[in-house]
Scaffold this motif. Structure first.
Motif, PDB file in Angstrom:
ATOM      1  N   LEU A 152       1.310  -1.031  -0.207  1.00 12.23           N
ATOM      2  CA  LEU A 152      -0.097   0.071   0.367  1.00 12.23           C
ATOM      3  C   LEU A 152       0.841   0.959  -0.079  1.00 12.23           C
ATOM      4  N   ARG A 153       1.967   1.534   0.707  1.00 17.41           N
ATOM      5  CA  ARG A 153       2.959   2.345   0.724  1.00 17.41           C
ATOM      6  C   ARG A 153       3.369   2.361  -0.763  1.00 17.41           C
ATOM      7  N   ALA A 154       3.935   1.448  -1.132  1.00 17.78           N
ATOM      8  CA  ALA A 154       4.660   1.867  -2.393  1.00 17.78           C
ATOM      9  C   ALA A 154       4.090   2.509  -3.542  1.00 17.78           C
ATOM     10  N   ASN A 155       2.470   2.360  -3.537  1.00 18.33           N
ATOM     11  CA  ASN A 155       1.361   2.664  -3.853  1.00 18.33           C
ATOM     12  C   ASN A 155       1.353   3.845  -3.827  1.00 18.33           C
ATOM     13  N   LEU A 156       0.655   4.338  -3.057  1.00 17.34           N
ATOM     14  CA  LEU A 156      -0.051   5.227  -2.714  1.00 17.34           C
ATOM     15  C   LEU A 156       1.173   6.853  -1.591  1.00 17.34           C
ATOM     16  N   GLY A 157       2.251   6.256  -1.014  1.00 20.94           N
ATOM     17  CA  GLY A 157       3.502   7.029  -1.063  1.00 20.94           C
ATOM     18  C   GLY A 157       2.964   5.916   0.639  1.00 20.94           C
ATOM     19  N   SER A 158       4.289   6.678   0.864  1.00 21.93           N
ATOM     20  CA  SER A 158       3.678   6.050   3.066  1.00 21.93           C
ATOM     21  C   SER A 158       3.114   7.106   3.558  1.00 21.93           C
ATOM     22  N   ASP A 159       3.315   8.782   3.678  1.00 18.81           N
ATOM     23  CA  ASP A 159       1.957   9.454   4.355  1.00 18.81           C
ATOM     24  C   ASP A 159       0.343   9.193   3.501  1.00 18.81           C
ATOM     25  N   ALA A 160       0.360   8.337   2.714  1.00 18.20           N
ATOM     26  CA  ALA A 160      -1.322   7.980   2.543  1.00 18.20           C
ATOM     27  C   ALA A 160      -1.637   6.281   3.538  1.00 18.20           C
ATOM     28  N   VAL A 161      -0.301   5.982   4.004  1.00 19.48           N
ATOM     29  CA  VAL A 161      -0.582   4.824   4.889  1.00 19.48           C
ATOM     30  C   VAL A 161      -0.680   4.635   6.562  1.00 19.48           C
ATOM     31  N   LEU A 162      -1.377   5.194   7.763  1.00 22.96           N
ATOM     32  CA  LEU A 162      -1.308   4.839   8.864  1.00 22.96           C
ATOM     33  C   LEU A 162      -1.547   3.962   9.392  1.00 22.96           C
ATOM     34  N   ALA A 163      -0.292   3.308  10.097  1.00 17.08           N
ATOM     35  CA  ALA A 163      -0.387   2.327  11.346  1.00 17.08           C
ATOM     36  C   ALA A 163       0.363   2.478  12.392  1.00 17.08           C
ATOM     37  N   GLY A 164       0.574   1.773  13.823  1.00 14.92           N
ATOM     38  CA  GLY A 164       0.463   1.545  14.634  1.00 14.92           C
ATOM     39  C   GLY A 164      -0.515   1.895  15.759  1.00 14.92           C
ATOM     40  N   PRO A 165      -0.210   1.760  17.456  1.00 16.75           N
ATOM     41  CA  PRO A 165      -1.398   1.552  17.872  1.00 16.75           C
ATOM     42  C   PRO A 165      -2.098   2.900  18.124  1.00 16.75           C
ATOM     43  N   ALA A 166      -1.846   3.813  17.924  1.00 19.88           N
ATOM     44  CA  ALA A 166      -2.488   5.096  18.184  1.00 19.88           C
ATOM     45  C   ALA A 166      -3.812   5.252  17.124  1.00 19.88           C
ATOM     46  N   VAL A 167      -3.299   4.458  15.744  1.00 18.76           N
ATOM     47  CA  VAL A 167      -4.258   4.686  14.247  1.00 18.76           C
ATOM     48  C   VAL A 167      -4.736   3.178  15.141  1.00 18.76           C
ATOM     49  N   GLU A 168      -4.472   2.148  15.626  1.00 20.56           N
ATOM     50  CA  GLU A 168      -5.221   1.439  16.772  1.00 20.56           C
ATOM     51  C   GLU A 168      -6.803   1.695  16.910  1.00 20.56           C
ATOM     52  N   ARG A 169      -6.428   2.707  17.853  1.00 20.64           N
ATOM     53  CA  ARG A 169      -6.949   2.799  18.911  1.00 20.64           C
ATOM     54  C   ARG A 169      -8.211   4.286  18.647  1.00 20.64           C
ATOM     55  N   VAL A 170      -7.858   4.863  17.162  1.00 13.32           N
ATOM     56  CA  VAL A 170      -8.375   6.070  17.044  1.00 13.32           C
ATOM     57  C   VAL A 170     -10.104   5.060  15.851  1.00 13.32           C
ATOM     58  N   TYR A 171      -9.173   4.120  15.086  1.00 12.91           N
ATOM     59  CA  TYR A 171     -10.486   3.907  13.903  1.00 12.91           C
ATOM     60  C   TYR A 171     -10.568   2.387  14.718  1.00 12.91           C
ATOM     61  N   GLU A 172     -10.458   2.041  15.313  1.00 13.38           N
ATOM     62  CA  GLU A 172     -11.235   0.647  16.037  1.00 13.38           C
ATOM     63  C   GLU A 172     -12.667   0.206  16.507  1.00 13.38           C
ATOM     64  N   CYS A 173     -13.310   1.796  15.681  1.00 15.11           N
ATOM     65  CA  CYS A 173     -14.870   1.620  15.741  1.00 15.11           C
ATOM     66  C   CYS A 173     -15.305   2.525  15.370  1.00 15.11           C
TER      67      CYS A 173
END
Ligand code: FAD
Length: 458
Positions: free
Chosen positions: A8-29
């Motif tokens: 996904l990063r290779a296709n969209l650029g690294s700033d367009a793909v978010l991951a990690g614990p904070a992201v999991e928390r914000v988008y978990e529901c």
């Protein structure tokens, strides 16, 4: 999983793909906080082509994905343990075609953005969910959103002319038509309300309406909630069709009063917000007829807005009601069932009994003109006992709505939350037919799976 994120990063650029614990928390529901599923990552495509890339990469790696607008959905529709495809960066109004009364917009544009863009042309977008300042057109289409003004103008389905979408197999399709009555089957009708299970909407052409010459707004206070809702069916029975008829009960009145310092008449235990649009004469007539009905139903006070500022102040309590529940508990579940409006008095009484039996607090608001109830239950969703009680009460309320000839959802969709109730409304054959329609879309297995339709035999 790392390979998916890498692709996904290779296709969209690294700033367009978010991951990690904070992201999991914000988008978990979404706004249904009871069910949480941390995502693998969140992608922020900027174009239809990028959405296609995301869908193709997910298919290649067998990873589920779900589109997400603002995450205000109240049934868990955008919650996915896979790739969250956010439309945040696809939020432009592409064109207002005032002559043909149409707006062409990207899916991440907010509902209010459309009306604001249409305003200088004397036009507006009619569906107006109470979340309209943040909820997106993509989310509104997927949920077939309604709102206070649905009573007169209908739901989102009545105002979408055409969509461009990326299908689950990665192809782009245009469904619907800018001109009315296009021949053949209407796949657009299938897509609106399909809760993101049939693909990702990447552009929409919306119908705009001319702004009415005059709008009048009034707030009627009642000592008894049943009197307020009785006034609703009496009004419609005599042929008054308001633009909005919104009901709020005493719990909501208390929390908005405490939260925002609003004063209500001491005897009031419910209010009805009424709005009428049309010409000076027609709105004056309708308001007068509605006031007479309220008088017959025991209104204790009637406030009529004299200008736009007063109109906004009358709406203030209604618009901020749900947020006010934060005073009672850290979270809440907003249920959504519809019933024939003549049964509102009985439904409110029976919901009160259910709340007492199950030991939960239920605060009621309703798009009362449509018979669309929103029994809200404030709770701490970290406490399994409170969650279990909420589920038991919800189960009884849903059964009540169906028993009364209504539906398990008026506008918030099925998502994860309402899956167990689909069998109250549909036979095994009905559900099987609906499943086969979804399965006609190649690649459906990964496109927001496990939403809308319960699994066969589950
Ligand atoms: C305070 C409050 C008030 C509300 N009032 C109302 C109301 O009056 N009326 C009403 O109907 N609802 C209401 N809602 C519910 C919610 O706002 C609506 O369902 C809204 O349409 C969701 O929009 P969203 O952008 O937040 O979508 P999300 O929550 O992000 O997503 C909702 C669904 O849409 C799908 N989706 C999102 N974008 C796309 C896309 N581009 N293509 C395909 N699928 C997509 C998601 O996968 C998900 O299934 C309210 C919610 C809150 C919190």
């Amino acid at each position: 999983m790392a390979r998916v994120v890498e692709a996904l990063r290779a296709n969209l650029g690294s700033d367009a793909v978010l991951a990690g614990p904070a992201v999991e928390r914000v988008y978990e529901c979404d706004a249904y906080t009871v069910e949480k599923r941390p995502p693998l990552c969140v992608v922020l495509p900027e174009s239809t082509e990028q959405v296609q890339s995301v869908v193709r990469i997910c298919r290649q790696h067998g990873v589920p994905y779900a589109a997400r607008g603002a995450g205000t959905g109240l049934s868990g529709g955008a919650t996915v343990a896979g790739v969250v495809l956010s439309t945040r960066r696809m939020n432009r109004i592409l064109r207002i075609d005032a002559e043909n009364r149409m707006a062409v917009v990207q899916p991440g544009a907010t509902n209010l953005q459309v009306t604001r863009a249409a305003e200088p042309h004397g036009l507006f977008f009619a569906p107006d969910p109470s979340s309209q300042h943040v909820s997106t057109i993509g989310g509104n289409i997927a949920e077939n959103a309604g709102g206070p003004h649905t009573l007169k103008y209908g739901v989102t389905a009545n105002h979408v002319l055409e969509v461009e979408m990326v299908l689950p197999n990665g192809e782009v399709a245009r469904l619907g038509s800018k001109v009315p009555e296009a021949p053949g089957l209407h796949p657009l009708a299938l897509v609106v309300g399909s809760e993101g299970t049939l693909g990702v909407v990447t552009e929409a052409t919306l119908r705009l309406l001319p702004k009415p010459q005059c709008v009048r707004t009034a707030l009627a206070f009642f000592a008894e909630p049943r009197d307020a809702v009785r006034a609703v069916s009496e009004m419609i029975a005599i042929g008054v069709v308001p633009l909005a008829l919104e009901f709020l009960d005493s719990t909501f009145m208390r929390v908005v009063s405490e939260s925002f310092g609003l004063d209500f008449p001491p005897a009031a235990r419910a209010f009805l917000l009424m709005e009428f649009d049309g010409t000076e004469e027609s709105t004056a007539e309708e308001l007068s007829a509605a006031s007479d009905v309220c008088g017959r139903c025991g209104v204790v006070e009637l406030q009529i807005a004299r200008d736009e500022a007063e109109r906004a102040s009358l709406w203030y309590a209604r618009k901020n009601a749900v947020g006010g529940l934060g005073r009672i508990a850290p979270s809440k579940v907003t249920h959504d069932g519809s019933i024939p409006r003549s049964k509102l008095p009985e439904a409110l009484a029976r919901i009160e009994e259910i709340a007492e039996r199950q030991g939960v607090l239920v605060a009621n608001l309703a798009h009362a003109g449509d018979g669309n109830l929103h029994p809200c239950m404030p709770l701490d969703d970290r406490d399994p006992e409170q969650v279990a009680r909420m589920h038991r009460a919800a189960d009884e309320i849903m059964r009540l709505c169906v028993e009364m000839g209504g539906s398990i959802t008026g506008e918030h969709g099925v998502g994860l939350e309402k899956l167990p109730f689909m069998r109250l409304m549909f036979s095994a054959d009905d559900l099987d037919f609906q499943r086969r329609l979804v399965q006609a879309f190649e690649g459906f297995e990964l496109c927001n799976p496990g939403k809308l339709l319960p699994e066969a035999g589950a």
